[in-house]
Design a protein around this motif. Structure first.
Motif, mmCIF file in Angstrom:
data_model
loop_
_atom_site.group_PDB
_atom_site.id
_atom_site.type_symbol
_atom_site.label_atom_id
_atom_site.label_comp_id
_atom_site.label_asym_id
_atom_site.label_seq_id
_atom_site.Cartn_x
_atom_site.Cartn_y
_atom_site.Cartn_z
ATOM 1 N N GLN A 1 11.852 -0.265 -30.859
ATOM 2 C CA GLN A 1 11.500 1.156 -30.830
ATOM 3 C C GLN A 1 10.163 1.377 -30.126
ATOM 4 O OE1 GLN A 1 11.998 3.445 -34.494
ATOM 5 N NE2 GLN A 1 9.948 4.284 -34.209
ATOM 6 N N GLU A 2 9.181 0.509 -30.434
ATOM 7 C CA GLU A 2 7.870 0.642 -29.805
ATOM 8 C C GLU A 2 7.959 0.401 -28.300
ATOM 9 O OE1 GLU A 2 5.575 -2.196 -31.894
ATOM 10 O OE2 GLU A 2 5.557 -1.061 -33.787
ATOM 11 N N THR A 3 8.741 -0.596 -27.892
ATOM 12 C CA THR A 3 8.904 -0.890 -26.468
ATOM 13 C C THR A 3 9.561 0.280 -25.754
ATOM 14 O OG1 THR A 3 9.089 -3.257 -26.919
ATOM 15 C CG2 THR A 3 9.926 -2.488 -24.800
ATOM 16 N N LEU A 4 10.613 0.860 -26.384
ATOM 17 C CA LEU A 4 11.303 1.992 -25.786
ATOM 18 C C LEU A 4 10.373 3.194 -25.670
ATOM 19 C CD1 LEU A 4 13.904 3.224 -24.700
ATOM 20 C CD2 LEU A 4 14.543 3.805 -27.067
ATOM 21 N N ALA A 5 9.540 3.425 -26.691
ATOM 22 C CA ALA A 5 8.609 4.551 -26.658
ATOM 23 C C ALA A 5 7.618 4.400 -25.513
ATOM 24 C CB ALA A 5 7.867 4.656 -27.988
ATOM 25 N N TYR B 1 14.827 -5.606 -39.334
ATOM 26 C CA TYR B 1 14.059 -4.372 -39.291
ATOM 27 C C TYR B 1 12.813 -4.536 -38.411
ATOM 28 C CZ TYR B 1 11.289 -0.367 -40.813
ATOM 29 O OH TYR B 1 10.542 0.778 -40.839
ATOM 30 N N ALA B 2 12.154 -5.688 -38.525
ATOM 31 C CA ALA B 2 10.963 -5.937 -37.717
ATOM 32 C C ALA B 2 11.307 -5.950 -36.237
ATOM 33 C CB ALA B 2 10.320 -7.270 -38.126
ATOM 34 N N GLU B 3 12.430 -6.536 -35.892
ATOM 35 C CA GLU B 3 12.848 -6.567 -34.495
ATOM 36 C C GLU B 3 13.205 -5.169 -34.011
ATOM 37 O OE1 GLU B 3 12.770 -9.195 -32.261
ATOM 38 O OE2 GLU B 3 11.566 -9.920 -33.928
ATOM 39 N N ALA C 1 7.615 9.042 -26.003
ATOM 40 C CA ALA C 1 8.456 10.160 -26.454
ATOM 41 C C ALA C 1 8.897 9.943 -27.886
ATOM 42 C CB ALA C 1 9.678 10.282 -25.543
ATOM 43 N N THR C 2 9.252 11.025 -28.553
ATOM 44 C CA THR C 2 9.687 10.954 -29.947
ATOM 45 C C THR C 2 11.112 10.423 -30.019
ATOM 46 O OG1 THR C 2 8.302 12.829 -30.527
ATOM 47 C CG2 THR C 2 10.075 12.259 -32.071
ATOM 48 N N ILE C 3 11.327 9.443 -30.905
ATOM 49 C CA ILE C 3 12.673 8.925 -31.132
ATOM 50 C C ILE C 3 13.374 9.890 -32.080
ATOM 51 C CG2 ILE C 3 14.047 6.973 -31.906
ATOM 52 C CD1 ILE C 3 12.332 6.429 -29.449
#
Length: 377
Positions: free
Chosen positions: A355-359, A348-350, A365-367
């Protein structure tokens, strides 16, 4: 290749325009007039002609070029500082530290290193590994027989850090003891040491005459003293005596000499772009690398990750690892394994990091589909 004159009369040295340290020109009497240069073309037959028709021969394997010509100035001794690896011939008249080409032992105890002596074979001599330290003074004694007597020796070369038997020209450093032709004295001692392995101020050489084998036959005794600034990458050493007719023979000694101690040279440093290398971290950054092991081609960057650089190939060989407890309760060096109760939390941490890197890439942008908590499905 364009060769330029880099010394004045009476001795003539030529250097090619690539400044390749292993390409040397062996000159015969009266080669070049002052200020002259020769522009040459290597032909398919490995013969080289300049515009005036002078003949050169070129050997890419030994990286040696030899020149014959008739429009010359006269020089006392027209010869370069050693064609390293290029004149090891099968001439039975070549000088020796031990055996003749017939197998007869002409010299006893022809090689001595820090007091340990050995009878030298024709090509390879078994020699126990000797230890020394960075900064220690070392003494080598070499007894050289030549059919013309001690005065027949032109120079004696000592090669350190030889990768393997037969690879004399790839040694990491050379010390060349050149003789005066008119008397048995040292003309000069030449150090060829691009890696700065040797302490130049500690290199000295003396010569004298001594009995070859306890009889009336006289040999040239060359005594060389030197010290290391840094351990060579290889232990094998080699010696090549050359006479005034340029007959020569190479003698290899291994296990050789092992040098302990830290280098007193400043470490090599380079800068690379991670985007132009095989990098798993810090892509696009400028990385500052420091050499940590010359023999293994290892470097370390400012983040502590190791790299291997061979030629133009640059590759990162260590990557970040998870910190793990001293008792290794996670079971792997990279975190909890699938059977560990904290495995789901680790996943989950990974996922959160991803998710943060993709944002960030998408401009925050909103996931659309949020990640399930605690690594659920």
């Amino acid at each position: 290749i364009t060769f330029e004159r880099v010394s004045s009369s009476p001795t003539v040295y030529l250097r090619d325009n690539t400044n390749d340290p292993y390409v040397n020109i062996m000159l015969y009497p009266g080669i070049v007039t002052d200020g002259a240069s020769a522009s040459a073309i290597i032909t398919a037959t490995n013969s080289i002609y300049n515009s005036a028709g002078a003949l050169y021969t070129h050997d890419e394997t030994t990286r040696t070029v030899t020149l014959w010509t008739t429009h010359l100035s006269t020089a006392k001794e027209n010869s370069t500082s050693s064609s390293r690896g290029g004149d090891d011939d099968s001439d039975s008249n070549a000088p020796t530290l031990g055996k003749a080409s017939s197998g007869a032992q002409l010299v006893t105890n022809g090689f001595e290193y820090n007091g340990l002596t050995v009878n030298v074979g024709r090509y390879h001599t078994e020699f126990p590994l000797i230890g020394t330290n960075v900064g220690d003074k070392n003494t080598i004694k070499m007894k050289v027989y030549d059919s013309a007597g001690p005065a027949g020796i032109k120079r004696v070369e000592f090669a350190l850090g030889v990768p393997d038997i037969g690879l004399y020209h790839e040694a990491e450093a050379f010390v060349e003891v050149w003789m005066n032709r008119d008397n048995i004295t040292v003309q000069e001692t030449v150090i060829v040491d691009e890696l700065n392995l040797l302490e130049d101020s500690d290199v000295s050489a003396t010569v004298s005459q001594t009995s070859c084998s306890g009889d009336a036959q006289q040999c040239l005794l060359v005594e060389l003293q030197y010290s290391y600034r840094e351990p060579p990458a290889y232990n094998t050493v080699s010696i090549k005596p050359v006479d005034w007719d340029n007959n020569a023979h190479q003698f290899y000694f291994n296990d050789g000499i092992h040098v302990d101690g830290d280098s007193i040279n400043l470490p090599k440093e380079i800068t690379i772009s991670a985007s132009h290398a095989s990098s798993t971290t810090h892509a696009g950054e400028t990385l500052h690398l420091v050499q940590i092991d010359r023999a293994e081609h290892l470097w370390v960057d400012q983040y502590g990750y190791q790299w291997k650089i061979i030629g133009n190939t640059v590759r990162q060989i260590t990557v970040p690892e998870y910190l793990v407890p001293n008792d290794n309760t996670y079971g792997t060096l990279h975190g909890p394994d699938r059977n560990h109760p904290e495995f789901a939390s680790s996943v989950y941490a990974e996922q959160q990091k991803a998710q943060e890197t993709l944002a960030e890439i998408l401009g925050h942008a909103t996931i659309i589909k949020p990640l399930p908590e605690n690594g659920g499905t």
